[in-house]
Design a protein around this motif. Structure first.
Motif, PDB file in Angstrom:
ATOM      1  N   LEU A  35       0.815  -1.211   0.000  1.00 14.54           N
ATOM      2  CA  LEU A  35       0.000   0.000   0.000  1.00 14.54           C
ATOM      3  C   LEU A  35       0.850   1.262   0.000  1.00 14.54           C
ATOM      4  O   LEU A  35       0.470   2.281  -0.597  1.00 14.54           O
ATOM      5  CB  LEU A  35      -0.934   0.003   1.215  1.00 14.54           C
ATOM      6  CG  LEU A  35      -2.109  -0.980   1.167  1.00 14.54           C
ATOM      7  CD1 LEU A  35      -2.886  -0.948   2.473  1.00 14.54           C
ATOM      8  CD2 LEU A  35      -3.033  -0.655  -0.001  1.00 14.54           C
ATOM      9  N   THR A  38       1.770   1.801  -3.470  1.00  8.81           N
ATOM     10  CA  THR A  38       0.566   2.211  -4.198  1.00  8.81           C
ATOM     11  C   THR A  38       0.242   3.676  -3.969  1.00  8.81           C
ATOM     12  O   THR A  38      -0.076   4.412  -4.913  1.00  8.81           O
ATOM     13  CB  THR A  38      -0.636   1.340  -3.759  1.00  8.81           C
ATOM     14  OG1 THR A  38      -0.364  -0.027  -4.075  1.00  8.81           O
ATOM     15  CG2 THR A  38      -1.913   1.783  -4.458  1.00  8.81           C
ATOM     16  N   ASP A  59      -6.632   4.469  -0.585  1.00  9.97           N
ATOM     17  CA  ASP A  59      -5.377   3.744  -0.382  1.00  9.97           C
ATOM     18  C   ASP A  59      -4.713   4.167   0.925  1.00  9.97           C
ATOM     19  O   ASP A  59      -4.154   3.337   1.651  1.00  9.97           O
ATOM     20  CB  ASP A  59      -4.420   3.987  -1.554  1.00  9.97           C
ATOM     21  CG  ASP A  59      -4.887   3.319  -2.842  1.00  9.97           C
ATOM     22  OD1 ASP A  59      -5.584   2.291  -2.739  1.00  9.97           O
ATOM     23  OD2 ASP A  59      -4.564   3.826  -3.934  1.00  9.97           O
ATOM     24  N   ASP A 182     -10.992  -4.145  -3.461  1.00 10.94           N
ATOM     25  CA  ASP A 182     -10.228  -3.043  -4.033  1.00 10.94           C
ATOM     26  C   ASP A 182     -10.364  -2.949  -5.550  1.00 10.94           C
ATOM     27  O   ASP A 182     -10.197  -1.867  -6.128  1.00 10.94           O
ATOM     28  CB  ASP A 182      -8.744  -3.168  -3.659  1.00 10.94           C
ATOM     29  CG  ASP A 182      -8.404  -2.373  -2.411  1.00 10.94           C
ATOM     30  OD1 ASP A 182      -9.336  -1.814  -1.810  1.00 10.94           O
ATOM     31  OD2 ASP A 182      -7.221  -2.321  -2.037  1.00 10.94           O
TER      32      ASP A 182
END
Length: 325
Positions: A35, A38, A59, A182
């Protein structure tokens, strides 16, 4: 009352549960790493897209459940003491509350922010970027990033979902459920970006509202479950859909003891472990000896690793315990 050592300590867990806990911790650390990458990638290509901005916020919020899980599990390992005689197992419930609150607040903010963009008829634009001497529409990079970063959380979510039930950890379940969904966030954001490219200015904000609504839904369900647990609501399965079967199992066990005429049970969920209060009317008062009561307590402990504390009290009449629906 008979109290076991803290079952959150790995050395007191059954081997298969200990392995599951260690795997869950590794998965959460992996999730934080994935994450973090991301968040950086989405920020770099975010541009003026409201959908990308909302996906980026989601996120960021997705970091909260794994952090809450890791902190909660660590805190539960602290042994009981005079100040906290029941231990620190409620830390899991508090972590669940924090995660749910963060999701609800930020999801609500993003819905309002995106709605304002629609009301004010704000037309977002997505420019180009020079790469290797060529000008490329930034939207293509946005879509590429969403496709690439949307896959790992889904895989991690399915892996964590398999561990959440045996560990009876609702924070882990909530995190897994969010990760598993997601792909819908990525898809909604891609639709919004494509809408801008096709000249549909409203598609971007509409996609952002869809994403934010999903965030709010996660927040409401997790916040409701966390509050219910902290208020000693009826224990439920890890998905909060039905009463936990341990309640009926404990009651049936006490009722089937040959020296017990009637019995009732109250079960309290402390976040990852349970407390049992059992009330029994013995067929004869002389039969409710300390040895028999202790033997019954030990037998209940053997039923499930999640049972931490047991109190069995002989009574002349049963308290008013509401039966499971």
């Amino acid at each position: 009352m008979k109290r076991m050592e803290s079952p959150a300590d790995d050395e007191h867990l059954p081997d298969e549960i200990s392995r599951a806990m260690k795997k869950a911790v590794r998965l959460e650390w992996t999730t934080l790493g994935v994450l973090s990458v991301t968040v950086v990638l989405v920020f770099l290509v975010m541009g003026n897209s409201q959908a990308m901005k909302t996906a980026w916020v989601e996120d960021m919020l997705s970091l909260v459940p794994p952090i809450a899980f890791l902190i909660g599990v660590r805190v539960t390992r602290k042994p009981a003491n005079a100040k906290h005689p029941f231990g620190y197992h409620r830390a899991i419930g508090i972590a669940h509350l924090v995660a749910g609150t963060a999701l609800l607040v930020m999801g609500g903010y993003m819905i309002v922010d995106s709605a304002i963009k629609l009301i004010t008829v704000e037309h977002p634009t997505i420019g180009g970027i020079d790469l290797f001497g060529h000008t490329i529409w930034l939207g293509w990079l946005m879509i590429l990033v969403l496709l690439v970063t949307g896959i790992p959380p889904v895989i991690l979510g399915h892996m964590k979902l398999k561990l959440a039930e045996p560990l009876h950890n609702k924070v882990l379940y909530a995190d897994a459920d969010m990760n598993k969904a997601d792909w819908m966030t990525s898809l909604a954001a891609i639709v919004g970006i494509a809408g801008i490219g096709l000249g549909l200015w409203w598609a971007d904000a509409a996609a952002a509202i869809v994403i934010a609504t999903s965030i709010v839904k996660d927040g409401v369900s997790n916040l409701s479950a966390a509050v219910s647990g902290l208020m000693d609501g009826r224990p439920t399965t890890v998905d909060n859909k039905k009463p936990h079967p341990l309640l009926n199992h404990a009651q049936e066990f006490l009722q089937n003891l040959d020296w017990v005429r009637a019995a009732n049970v109250r079960l309290r969920d402390e976040g990852q472990v349970f407390q049992i209060e059992g009330f029994v009317i013995p067929t004869s008062l002389e039969l409710a000896t300390p040895e028999r009561l202790e033997a019954a307590e030990n037998a209940l402990f053997e039923q499930d690793w999640k049972i931490r504390d047991v109190v069995i009290a002989p009574v002349t009449h049963l308290p008013n315990v509401v039966e499971s629906e």
